[in-house]
Design a protein around this motif. Structure first.
Motif, PDB file in Angstrom:
ATOM      1  N   MET A 255       9.952  -3.766 -11.450  1.00 30.76           N
ATOM      2  CA  MET A 255       8.803  -2.896 -11.204  1.00 30.76           C
ATOM      3  C   MET A 255       8.115  -3.242  -9.877  1.00 30.76           C
ATOM      4  O   MET A 255       7.874  -4.414  -9.577  1.00 30.76           O
ATOM      5  CB  MET A 255       7.797  -3.043 -12.344  1.00 30.76           C
ATOM      6  N   PRO A 256       7.780  -2.233  -9.061  1.00 30.96           N
ATOM      7  CA  PRO A 256       7.072  -2.485  -7.793  1.00 30.96           C
ATOM      8  C   PRO A 256       5.725  -3.169  -8.010  1.00 30.96           C
ATOM      9  O   PRO A 256       5.103  -3.028  -9.067  1.00 30.96           O
ATOM     10  CB  PRO A 256       6.888  -1.079  -7.212  1.00 30.96           C
ATOM     11  N   LEU A 257       5.294  -3.886  -6.990  1.00 24.21           N
ATOM     12  CA  LEU A 257       4.007  -4.574  -6.999  1.00 24.21           C
ATOM     13  C   LEU A 257       3.124  -3.982  -5.899  1.00 24.21           C
ATOM     14  O   LEU A 257       3.546  -3.877  -4.749  1.00 24.21           O
ATOM     15  CB  LEU A 257       4.202  -6.061  -6.759  1.00 24.21           C
ATOM     16  N   VAL A 258       1.904  -3.604  -6.277  1.00 22.71           N
ATOM     17  CA  VAL A 258       0.943  -3.048  -5.321  1.00 22.71           C
ATOM     18  C   VAL A 258      -0.086  -4.112  -4.981  1.00 22.71           C
ATOM     19  O   VAL A 258      -0.717  -4.694  -5.875  1.00 22.71           O
ATOM     20  CB  VAL A 258       0.232  -1.801  -5.908  1.00 22.71           C
ATOM     21  N   LEU A 259      -0.257  -4.387  -3.692  1.00 21.28           N
ATOM     22  CA  LEU A 259      -1.225  -5.376  -3.224  1.00 21.28           C
ATOM     23  C   LEU A 259      -2.305  -4.655  -2.417  1.00 21.28           C
ATOM     24  O   LEU A 259      -2.013  -4.035  -1.392  1.00 21.28           O
ATOM     25  CB  LEU A 259      -0.555  -6.441  -2.351  1.00 21.28           C
ATOM     26  N   ILE A 260      -3.542  -4.723  -2.884  1.00 19.52           N
ATOM     27  CA  ILE A 260      -4.649  -4.058  -2.201  1.00 19.52           C
ATOM     28  C   ILE A 260      -5.489  -5.106  -1.481  1.00 19.52           C
ATOM     29  O   ILE A 260      -5.989  -6.059  -2.096  1.00 19.52           O
ATOM     30  CB  ILE A 260      -5.522  -3.257  -3.182  1.00 19.52           C
ATOM     31  N   ASP A 261      -5.617  -4.931  -0.184  1.00 18.31           N
ATOM     32  CA  ASP A 261      -6.395  -5.857   0.644  1.00 18.31           C
ATOM     33  C   ASP A 261      -7.830  -5.960   0.125  1.00 18.31           C
ATOM     34  O   ASP A 261      -8.467  -4.942  -0.187  1.00 18.31           O
ATOM     35  CB  ASP A 261      -6.396  -5.346   2.089  1.00 18.31           C
ATOM     36  N   LYS A 262      -8.345  -7.173  -0.010  1.00 16.32           N
ATOM     37  CA  LYS A 262      -9.680  -7.388  -0.573  1.00 16.32           C
ATOM     38  C   LYS A 262     -10.784  -6.782   0.297  1.00 16.32           C
ATOM     39  O   LYS A 262     -11.903  -6.528  -0.198  1.00 16.32           O
ATOM     40  CB  LYS A 262      -9.921  -8.887  -0.767  1.00 16.32           C
ATOM     41  N   ASN A 263     -10.493  -6.551   1.570  1.00 19.56           N
ATOM     42  CA  ASN A 263     -11.458  -5.891   2.452  1.00 19.56           C
ATOM     43  C   ASN A 263     -11.245  -4.378   2.503  1.00 19.56           C
ATOM     44  O   ASN A 263     -11.866  -3.680   3.302  1.00 19.56           O
ATOM     45  CB  ASN A 263     -11.353  -6.461   3.864  1.00 19.56           C
ATOM     46  N   ASN A 264     -10.348  -3.874   1.641  1.00 13.27           N
ATOM     47  CA  ASN A 264     -10.030  -2.443   1.568  1.00 13.27           C
ATOM     48  C   ASN A 264      -9.591  -1.870   2.909  1.00 13.27           C
ATOM     49  O   ASN A 264      -9.899  -0.724   3.251  1.00 13.27           O
ATOM     50  CB  ASN A 264     -11.227  -1.653   1.012  1.00 13.27           C
ATOM     51  N   ASP A 265      -8.856  -2.681   3.658  1.00  7.76           N
ATOM     52  CA  ASP A 265      -8.329  -2.219   4.942  1.00  7.76           C
ATOM     53  C   ASP A 265      -6.982  -1.515   4.764  1.00  7.76           C
ATOM     54  O   ASP A 265      -6.693  -0.525   5.425  1.00  7.76           O
ATOM     55  CB  ASP A 265      -8.157  -3.400   5.896  1.00  7.76           C
ATOM     56  N   HIS A 266      -6.158  -2.025   3.854  1.00  8.05           N
ATOM     57  CA  HIS A 266      -4.813  -1.467   3.668  1.00  8.05           C
ATOM     58  C   HIS A 266      -4.276  -1.907   2.308  1.00  8.05           C
ATOM     59  O   HIS A 266      -4.883  -2.724   1.612  1.00  8.05           O
ATOM     60  CB  HIS A 266      -3.864  -1.963   4.767  1.00  8.05           C
ATOM     61  N   LEU A 267      -3.162  -1.318   1.932  1.00  6.80           N
ATOM     62  CA  LEU A 267      -2.436  -1.793   0.760  1.00  6.80           C
ATOM     63  C   LEU A 267      -0.959  -1.932   1.115  1.00  6.80           C
ATOM     64  O   LEU A 267      -0.481  -1.330   2.071  1.00  6.80           O
ATOM     65  CB  LEU A 267      -2.638  -0.885  -0.459  1.00  6.80           C
ATOM     66  N   ILE A 268      -0.257  -2.725   0.337  1.00  3.22           N
ATOM     67  CA  ILE A 268       1.174  -2.958   0.530  1.00  3.22           C
ATOM     68  C   ILE A 268       1.874  -2.764  -0.811  1.00  3.22           C
ATOM     69  O   ILE A 268       1.367  -3.197  -1.854  1.00  3.22           O
ATOM     70  CB  ILE A 268       1.450  -4.381   1.055  1.00  3.22           C
ATOM     71  N   VAL A 269       2.995  -2.082  -0.792  1.00  2.43           N
ATOM     72  CA  VAL A 269       3.826  -1.972  -1.986  1.00  2.43           C
ATOM     73  C   VAL A 269       5.147  -2.688  -1.717  1.00  2.43           C
ATOM     74  O   VAL A 269       5.825  -2.403  -0.728  1.00  2.43           O
ATOM     75  CB  VAL A 269       4.110  -0.506  -2.367  1.00  2.43           C
ATOM     76  N   LEU A 270       5.479  -3.626  -2.590  1.00  2.00           N
ATOM     77  CA  LEU A 270       6.760  -4.323  -2.501  1.00  2.00           C
ATOM     78  C   LEU A 270       7.681  -3.781  -3.589  1.00  2.00           C
ATOM     79  O   LEU A 270       7.277  -3.675  -4.754  1.00  2.00           O
ATOM     80  CB  LEU A 270       6.571  -5.827  -2.692  1.00  2.00           C
ATOM     81  N   PHE A 271       8.901  -3.415  -3.223  1.00  2.00           N
ATOM     82  CA  PHE A 271       9.838  -2.866  -4.197  1.00  2.00           C
ATOM     83  C   PHE A 271      11.274  -3.056  -3.711  1.00  2.00           C
ATOM     84  O   PHE A 271      11.520  -3.307  -2.529  1.00  2.00           O
ATOM     85  CB  PHE A 271       9.562  -1.375  -4.441  1.00  2.00           C
ATOM     86  N   MET A 272      12.211  -2.918  -4.656  1.00  2.00           N
ATOM     87  CA  MET A 272      13.624  -2.991  -4.331  1.00  2.00           C
ATOM     88  C   MET A 272      14.164  -1.571  -4.175  1.00  2.00           C
ATOM     89  O   MET A 272      13.893  -0.707  -5.011  1.00  2.00           O
ATOM     90  CB  MET A 272      14.402  -3.714  -5.434  1.00  2.00           C
ATOM     91  N   ASP A 273      14.932  -1.324  -3.118  1.00  2.00           N
ATOM     92  CA  ASP A 273      15.456   0.019  -2.886  1.00  2.00           C
ATOM     93  C   ASP A 273      16.711   0.263  -3.726  1.00  2.00           C
ATOM     94  O   ASP A 273      17.050  -0.530  -4.622  1.00  2.00           O
ATOM     95  CB  ASP A 273      15.726   0.246  -1.390  1.00  2.00           C
ATOM     96  N   ASP A 274      17.415   1.361  -3.430  1.00  2.00           N
ATOM     97  CA  ASP A 274      18.577   1.740  -4.233  1.00  2.00           C
ATOM     98  C   ASP A 274      19.742   0.766  -4.083  1.00  2.00           C
ATOM     99  O   ASP A 274      20.688   0.797  -4.874  1.00  2.00           O
ATOM    100  CB  ASP A 274      19.032   3.161  -3.874  1.00  2.00           C
ATOM    101  N   THR A 275      19.680  -0.112  -3.079  1.00  2.00           N
ATOM    102  CA  THR A 275      20.736  -1.132  -2.914  1.00  2.00           C
ATOM    103  C   THR A 275      20.220  -2.521  -3.284  1.00  2.00           C
ATOM    104  O   THR A 275      20.842  -3.528  -2.948  1.00  2.00           O
ATOM    105  CB  THR A 275      21.252  -1.144  -1.459  1.00  2.00           C
ATOM    106  N   ASN A 276      19.056  -2.572  -3.945  1.00  2.00           N
ATOM    107  CA  ASN A 276      18.415  -3.837  -4.334  1.00  2.00           C
ATOM    108  C   ASN A 276      18.014  -4.687  -3.128  1.00  2.00           C
ATOM    109  O   ASN A 276      18.058  -5.916  -3.162  1.00  2.00           O
ATOM    110  CB  ASN A 276      19.311  -4.648  -5.279  1.00  2.00           C
ATOM    111  N   LYS A 277      17.616  -4.014  -2.063  1.00  2.00           N
ATOM    112  CA  LYS A 277      17.074  -4.682  -0.888  1.00  2.00           C
ATOM    113  C   LYS A 277      15.553  -4.571  -0.916  1.00  2.00           C
ATOM    114  O   LYS A 277      15.006  -3.514  -1.225  1.00  2.00           O
ATOM    115  CB  LYS A 277      17.624  -4.030   0.392  1.00  2.00           C
ATOM    116  N   LEU A 278      14.862  -5.663  -0.588  1.00  2.00           N
ATOM    117  CA  LEU A 278      13.407  -5.654  -0.602  1.00  2.00           C
ATOM    118  C   LEU A 278      12.857  -4.743   0.491  1.00  2.00           C
ATOM    119  O   LEU A 278      13.242  -4.837   1.652  1.00  2.00           O
ATOM    120  CB  LEU A 278      12.858  -7.071  -0.405  1.00  2.00           C
ATOM    121  N   GLU A 279      11.938  -3.855   0.089  1.00  2.00           N
ATOM    122  CA  GLU A 279      11.280  -2.960   1.029  1.00  2.00           C
ATOM    123  C   GLU A 279       9.772  -3.174   0.967  1.00  2.00           C
ATOM    124  O   GLU A 279       9.218  -3.531  -0.082  1.00  2.00           O
ATOM    125  CB  GLU A 279      11.608  -1.499   0.702  1.00  2.00           C
TER     126      GLU A 279
END
Length: 287
Positions: A255-279
């Motif tokens: 399952m993807p992980l969503v990281l929200i910047d504590k200063n609400n500047d940006h967010l990042i989503v970490l996930f594995m693509d269709d070839t199981n490569k980290l994106e």
């Protein structure tokens, strides 16, 4: 005669080109979820996601029905729903449907599984409303559901959403602990690979972002949160959902992980693509 034939050939080529352009346009429209300013004059009359144990099929297998649907009071220009299903924290399936000039969408699938597991589904219900002078607005809603299925040789097949006995509570804790260990081990590796300082972020598993439908992101208004969530699904659809949905089957990605910047500047989503490569998906919040 020759001139007439040339005109005929040119006409046919132009018609073929027009058809190709039309198909490409339709494909582009269909394969995009686009966030637009919300339309306060329209809302969903109903929307839901549901997981239900159906029956035991023999050979240590059982069937689960997975549905997601949404309805409006009237037709709008574009309707599109997407539903994601996870089993013990790993991607089990994706379903989506796109309709023009529609008000209702229903997604449904019955699948077979074995062993005790925790199923989680989250759906994004979306629509576009087009007005004169190229004004476009949108509506959006999320829904979710989960189901524990206990398939043990020592007890009868059963399912529950919330435990109502000591035995069910023990099964829930066992499944949750195993799943949590696997997820956190993978997420820790992702974070290290992406070189992210987690002290600067709030971390959310993808299925937990539905909480932002009723509770805004800390420090933001509900209106700002709704926009961020809509743009998040826009990015997920393009970069995570479509590439995997085009494959014959999933690779049971974590399952993807969503990281929200504590200063609400940006967010990042970490996930594995269709070839199981980290994106890494980066979204500027611009609040």
């Amino acid at each position: 005669m020759i001139k007439s034939r040339k005109v005929h050939i040119i006409t046919c080529l132009l018609m073929m080109l027009a058809m190709i352009l039309l198909l490409l346009t339709q494909r582009s429209t269909e394969e995009t979820i686009k966030y637009f300013p919300p339309d306060s004059s329209i809302s969903f009359s109903s929307n839901h996601t549901n997981l239900k144990l159906l029956t035991e099929t023999g050979n240590d297998q059982y069937k689960v029905k997975w549905t997601a649907s949404s309805s409006l009071e009237k037709e709008i220009y574009l309707r599109q729903d997407i539903s994601l299903l996870y089993m013990d924290g790993r991607l089990k399936g994706m379903k989506g449907l796109w309709k023009e000039s529609a008000k209702d969408i229903k997604l449904e699938e019955v699948f077979e599984e074995s062993d005790s597991s925790h199923f989680q589904a989250i759906s994004f219900h979306h629509g576009e409303i087009h007005y004169p002078n190229d004004e476009i607005k949108s509506i959006q809603q999320m829904s979710d559901d989960h189901l524990y299925v206990i398939d043990s040789p020592h007890t009868a097949l059963e399912s529950f959403k919330a435990p109502d006995s000591h035995v069910q509570q023990e099964w829930k804790e066992t499944i949750d602990n195993t799943t949590s260990q696997q997820l956190h081990f993978a997420w820790k590796e992702w974070i290290a690979t992406a070189k992210i300082d987690v002290n600067n972020y709030h971390l959310y598993p993808l299925t937990s972002i539905i909480q932002f439908q009723e509770q805004p992101i800390n420090g933001l208004t509900q209106e700002q949160t709704d926009r961020i969530v809509g743009q998040l699904w826009e990015g997920l659809y393009k970069n995570y959902i479509l590439p995997i949905a085009n494959q014959a089957k999933t690779n049971q990605q974590i399952m993807p992980l969503v990281l929200i910047d504590k200063n609400n500047d940006h967010l990042i989503v970490l996930f594995m693509d269709d070839t199981n490569k980290l994106e890494t998906l980066y979204q500027q919040l611009s609040v």
